[in-house]
Structure formats: structure tokens, C-alpha cells
Motif scaffolding. Structure first.
Motif, PDB file in Angstrom:
ATOM      1  N   SER A 311       0.811  -1.213   0.000  1.00  0.00           N
ATOM      2  CA  SER A 311       0.000   0.000   0.000  1.00  0.00           C
ATOM      3  C   SER A 311       0.849   1.270   0.000  1.00  0.00           C
ATOM      4  O   SER A 311       0.339   2.374  -0.238  1.00  0.00           O
ATOM      5  CB  SER A 311      -0.947   0.010   1.202  1.00  0.00           C
ATOM      6  N   ASP A 312       2.156   1.133   0.266  1.00  0.00           N
ATOM      7  CA  ASP A 312       3.051   2.286   0.224  1.00  0.00           C
ATOM      8  C   ASP A 312       3.452   2.658  -1.205  1.00  0.00           C
ATOM      9  O   ASP A 312       4.130   3.670  -1.408  1.00  0.00           O
ATOM     10  CB  ASP A 312       4.326   2.007   1.038  1.00  0.00           C
ATOM     11  N   PHE A 313       3.075   1.842  -2.174  1.00  0.00           N
ATOM     12  CA  PHE A 313       3.448   2.072  -3.569  1.00  0.00           C
ATOM     13  C   PHE A 313       2.175   2.142  -4.397  1.00  0.00           C
ATOM     14  O   PHE A 313       1.537   1.114  -4.649  1.00  0.00           O
ATOM     15  CB  PHE A 313       4.360   0.955  -4.069  1.00  0.00           C
ATOM     16  N   ASP A 314       1.808   3.335  -4.792  1.00  0.00           N
ATOM     17  CA  ASP A 314       0.524   3.578  -5.444  1.00  0.00           C
ATOM     18  C   ASP A 314       0.761   4.320  -6.759  1.00  0.00           C
ATOM     19  O   ASP A 314       1.305   5.426  -6.763  1.00  0.00           O
ATOM     20  CB  ASP A 314      -0.363   4.414  -4.508  1.00  0.00           C
ATOM     21  N   TRP A 315       0.351   3.727  -7.866  1.00  0.00           N
ATOM     22  CA  TRP A 315       0.570   4.360  -9.160  1.00  0.00           C
ATOM     23  C   TRP A 315      -0.144   5.700  -9.262  1.00  0.00           C
ATOM     24  O   TRP A 315       0.333   6.609  -9.946  1.00  0.00           O
ATOM     25  CB  TRP A 315       0.116   3.447 -10.296  1.00  0.00           C
ATOM     26  N   ASP A 316      -1.306   5.850  -8.611  1.00  0.00           N
ATOM     27  CA  ASP A 316      -2.012   7.128  -8.675  1.00  0.00           C
ATOM     28  C   ASP A 316      -1.168   8.241  -8.068  1.00  0.00           C
ATOM     29  O   ASP A 316      -1.053   9.339  -8.624  1.00  0.00           O
ATOM     30  CB  ASP A 316      -3.359   7.036  -7.940  1.00  0.00           C
ATOM     31  N   ILE A 317      -0.574   7.953  -6.909  1.00  0.00           N
ATOM     32  CA  ILE A 317       0.270   8.941  -6.238  1.00  0.00           C
ATOM     33  C   ILE A 317       1.529   9.218  -7.045  1.00  0.00           C
ATOM     34  O   ILE A 317       1.941  10.367  -7.246  1.00  0.00           O
ATOM     35  CB  ILE A 317       0.620   8.462  -4.819  1.00  0.00           C
ATOM     36  N   SER A 318       2.163   8.150  -7.534  1.00  0.00           N
ATOM     37  CA  SER A 318       3.404   8.311  -8.303  1.00  0.00           C
ATOM     38  C   SER A 318       3.157   9.088  -9.589  1.00  0.00           C
ATOM     39  O   SER A 318       3.959   9.963  -9.956  1.00  0.00           O
ATOM     40  CB  SER A 318       4.005   6.936  -8.615  1.00  0.00           C
ATOM     41  N   ALA A 319       2.061   8.775 -10.279  1.00  0.00           N
ATOM     42  CA  ALA A 319       1.765   9.457 -11.540  1.00  0.00           C
ATOM     43  C   ALA A 319       1.463  10.934 -11.310  1.00  0.00           C
ATOM     44  O   ALA A 319       1.902  11.794 -12.082  1.00  0.00           O
ATOM     45  CB  ALA A 319       0.585   8.788 -12.240  1.00  0.00           C
ATOM     46  N   LYS A 320       0.730  11.239 -10.254  1.00  0.00           N
ATOM     47  CA  LYS A 320       0.422  12.640  -9.947  1.00  0.00           C
ATOM     48  C   LYS A 320       1.709  13.437  -9.728  1.00  0.00           C
ATOM     49  O   LYS A 320       1.866  14.561 -10.241  1.00  0.00           O
ATOM     50  CB  LYS A 320      -0.471  12.719  -8.702  1.00  0.00           C
ATOM     51  N   LEU A 321       2.649  12.861  -8.978  1.00  0.00           N
ATOM     52  CA  LEU A 321       3.928  13.518  -8.739  1.00  0.00           C
ATOM     53  C   LEU A 321       4.731  13.634 -10.027  1.00  0.00           C
ATOM     54  O   LEU A 321       5.295  14.695 -10.333  1.00  0.00           O
ATOM     55  CB  LEU A 321       4.720  12.736  -7.693  1.00  0.00           C
ATOM     56  N   LEU A 322       4.789  12.552 -10.791  1.00  0.00           N
ATOM     57  CA  LEU A 322       5.596  12.537 -12.009  1.00  0.00           C
ATOM     58  C   LEU A 322       5.132  13.599 -12.997  1.00  0.00           C
ATOM     59  O   LEU A 322       5.937  14.379 -13.517  1.00  0.00           O
ATOM     60  CB  LEU A 322       5.523  11.139 -12.626  1.00  0.00           C
ATOM     61  N   TRP A 323       3.830  13.659 -13.256  1.00  0.00           N
ATOM     62  CA  TRP A 323       3.344  14.605 -14.257  1.00  0.00           C
ATOM     63  C   TRP A 323       3.442  16.046 -13.761  1.00  0.00           C
ATOM     64  O   TRP A 323       3.590  16.970 -14.569  1.00  0.00           O
ATOM     65  CB  TRP A 323       1.921  14.253 -14.676  1.00  0.00           C
ATOM     66  N   LYS A 324       3.399  16.252 -12.446  1.00  0.00           N
ATOM     67  CA  LYS A 324       3.652  17.590 -11.912  1.00  0.00           C
ATOM     68  C   LYS A 324       5.099  18.003 -12.188  1.00  0.00           C
ATOM     69  O   LYS A 324       5.368  19.143 -12.586  1.00  0.00           O
ATOM     70  CB  LYS A 324       3.391  17.642 -10.407  1.00  0.00           C
TER      71      LYS A 324
END
Length: 332
Positions: A311-324
Motif C-alpha cells: 500500500s506504500d506504492f501507489d501508481w495514482d500517487i506516483s503518476a500525480k507527482l511525475l506529471w507535476k
């Protein structure tokens, strides 16, 4: 905003998975355009091929690669993901020289860079000399298809499962030797490895009298991969080096205990939820294989901790950061 993307990585590869998961979560005010770059990804001319594909694309937008290859020249801001530095470590002297004298310069020209683990980021910063504020940590996630619920691969025998390629740093020669030295063959627990038949590994298995116990699956369709994880007694990922290691997370998500290495990025990703061993000790690896397949208390604890850790690895969170970060580099 237009994102000009190098999409050459096949879907079943680790980078292909990362590329697809991130692009599936691209904000609606961004549009991805496939550059349709020609030529091999690993070619020394790959940066030139990217630049050639960018010609005539105008001066608005951002070049993005979920892989590690930067353009040779680019009038647009560029953002790449660096997954590891295995090419300069394990692919021979020529590749190391190429990285040190060509790629390092190209990375320094990039507008922004993401690394997939703190281990990789630290190593990359030390090697490249790039300012820390330009190099960001963006963890990978785990794809939604990997869950504990669904079909289980049931070949008629128990097995431990390795998912990945057969490159030298994957440590498969020692894995076969450790498997042979463990109690697993006598307990009819087989070693199942993804990929086509590997003659060198098969010869090693035959030398140890376990030729019929080592199974190669061939290429597994991505939609069938979760069943192999769910059906396994344990997942083994005892590489001598990794920048991240998606199979560890995929196994956590499928409720399967993991044995992995105690070096490079693997302890960081495992976060205490996997059995860690020395990947240079066949004896320790064999002991670990025995423990993770026989010690029910250990297995129960690893499965429980894996559920929490994934649960510490979430594509939604990672993608939001990446595209920012991509958007920010376009504004800089």
C-alpha cells in the motif's frame, strides 16, 4: 500540453509496465504523442534516433521517456526516468565508457530526471554530479491486476517462482545452485522461471541432478502473470543488483511471501516485508528457500507485512507527482 514520448519498450518489460501505468494516469490537459522512434533502444545511436524523431515537432511541449535514454539534442524541455545504472555496471567496458562520456553529458542537459528508488537516486547523483534539486524520487507502483483474488496457476506440483529476465546480475546461476542445495527438490517443490529455455541454467541443473525440477515457462502473457504469483509457495528475487524490483511488489499484492537480496534497492522496496539473504552466498540462499517454504509462522508474518507494504506504492500517487514534475520542467 503535448508530451512527446519514446514508447519503444514492450508492454511485458518492467519499463513498459511503468510507461503504461504512468500514461494511463496522464492528466486530461496533457496529450501523449508517440514519437515512433526507429531503431534499437540499446543502440549507441538511440539518443540520435530520438532527436531525429523530434525534428519538426515545434518548440512547444516536453520530451518524456519512461526509460533511461535522453535525446542527443532537443529544443524542448526533456524529462527521463532512470531505473538503475546496470548498463555501466554489468554490460561490459564499452557500455561503461559510453555512459561515462556520453550519457552523463546528456543527462546533465535534461530538464528533469526521476529515479525509482532512493538507492538509485543516491548512486545517480554521485555518478552524474547533477544538482540534487534536478533529480527526483518517484517510486513505482503495483498494477491493479495483481491481487490475492483470482485464478491460481496449478501445474500439479508446488513451486517457487522467479519472474524476470535471465541477465547475469539476476543471479540465476546461484539460484539454481541454492535450489539444488536446499530441501526443495526432495520435497517435490520445483523452481519455475519465466522466459524461454535457458541452456546454461539447464546444464547447471542437470549437473546437480535436478534437471527435471527446473521449469521454464516461456513468455507469460501479462494478464496471466498474477495467477503464477498466487499459485507459488514463495517468490524468489535474489538478484545481485536491482534499481527497484517490481516482482517484489507484485508478489506482496498477490499474498505470496518473498525472499530477496539484502543489497542495493531490494531492502528499501521490501521495507521489512520480505526475507532478506546474502545473494553471494549459495548456502544462505538455500537456507532462505528452506525457511520460506517450511516455517509457517515466518510465512504468515511475511504475507501480512507484504499486504501492508504494497500500500506504500501507489501508481495514482506516483503518476500525480511525475506529471507535476514534467509540467514544472516545462515552465522552468
Amino acid at each position: 500540453m503535448t508530451i512527446f514520448a519514446d514508447r519503444r519498450w514492450p508492454n511485458e518489460t518492467g519499463i513498459g509496465i511503468v510507461m503504461r501505468e504512468l500514461e494511463d494516469r496522464m492528466p486530461t490537459n496533457m496529450k501523449a504523442v508517440d514519437l515512433e522512434v526507429k531503431g534499437s533502444i540499446g543502440s549507441p545511436f538511440s539518443p540520435f534516433a530520438i532527436s531525429r524523431s523530434l525534428l519538426g515537432r515545434g518548440s512547444k511541449g516536453v520530451f518524456f521517456s519512461a526509460g533511461f535514454v535522453p535525446p542527443l539534442f532537443c529544443q524542448l524541455p526533456s524529462f527521463v526516468i532512470v531505473h538503475d545504472l546496470t548498463h555501466r555496471r554489468f554490460y561490459g567496458e564499452a557500455k561503461r565508457i559510453y555512459y561515462d562520456h556520453i550519457y552523463k553529458r546528456l543527462y546533465r542537459r535534461s530538464s528533469g530526471i526521476a529515479c525509482v528508488s532512493e538507492f538509485v537516486r543516491s548512486e545517480f547523483l554521485e555518478w552524474s554530479g547533477i544538482a540534487a534539486e534536478k533529480v527526483h524520487l518517484v517510486y513505482n507502483g503495483v498494477s491493479a491486476r495483481f491481487t490475492e483474488y483470482g485464478e491460481r496457476h496449478a501445474p500439479g506440483y508446488e513451486y517457487v517462482f522467479y519472474s524476470g529476465n535471465h541477465r547475469n546480475y539476476k543471479n540465476l546461476d546461484r539460484l539454481v545452485r541454492a535450489y539444488a542445495a536446499s530441501s526443495l527438490p526432495s520435497r517435490e517443490i520445483r523452481l519455475v522461471l519465466t522466459g524461454e529455455h535457458n541452456h546454461d541454467l539447464s546444464r547447471r541443473a542437470m549437473e546437480y541432478g535436478i534437471g527435471d525440477k527446473v521449469v521454464f515457462t516461456g513468455i507469460i502473457p501479462v494478464e496471466e502473470m498474477p495467477a503464477y504469483y498466487r499459485g507459488a509457495r514463495a517468490v524468489t528475487y535474489m538478484s545481485s543488483f536491482e534499481g527497484f524490483g517490481l516482482p517484489t511488489l507484485e508478489a506482496f499484492a498477490c499474498g505470496t511471501p518473498v525472499i530477496t537480496s539484502n543489497i542495493s534497492s531490494m531492502p528499501e522496496v521490501a521495507g521489512g516485508a520480505a526475507l532478506l539473504v546474502d545473494p553471494y552466498s549459495v548456502e544462505k540462499m538455500a537456507q532462505g528457500l528452506d525457511a520460506i517454504t517450511t516455517n509457517e509462522e515466518l510465512r504468515h508474518n511475511l504475507i501480512a507485512q507484504g499486504r501492508k507494504r504494497k500500500s506504500d506504492f501507489d501508481w495514482d500517487i506516483s503518476a500525480k507527482l511525475l506529471w507535476k514534475l514534467v509540467r514544472d520542467c516545462a515552465k522552468a
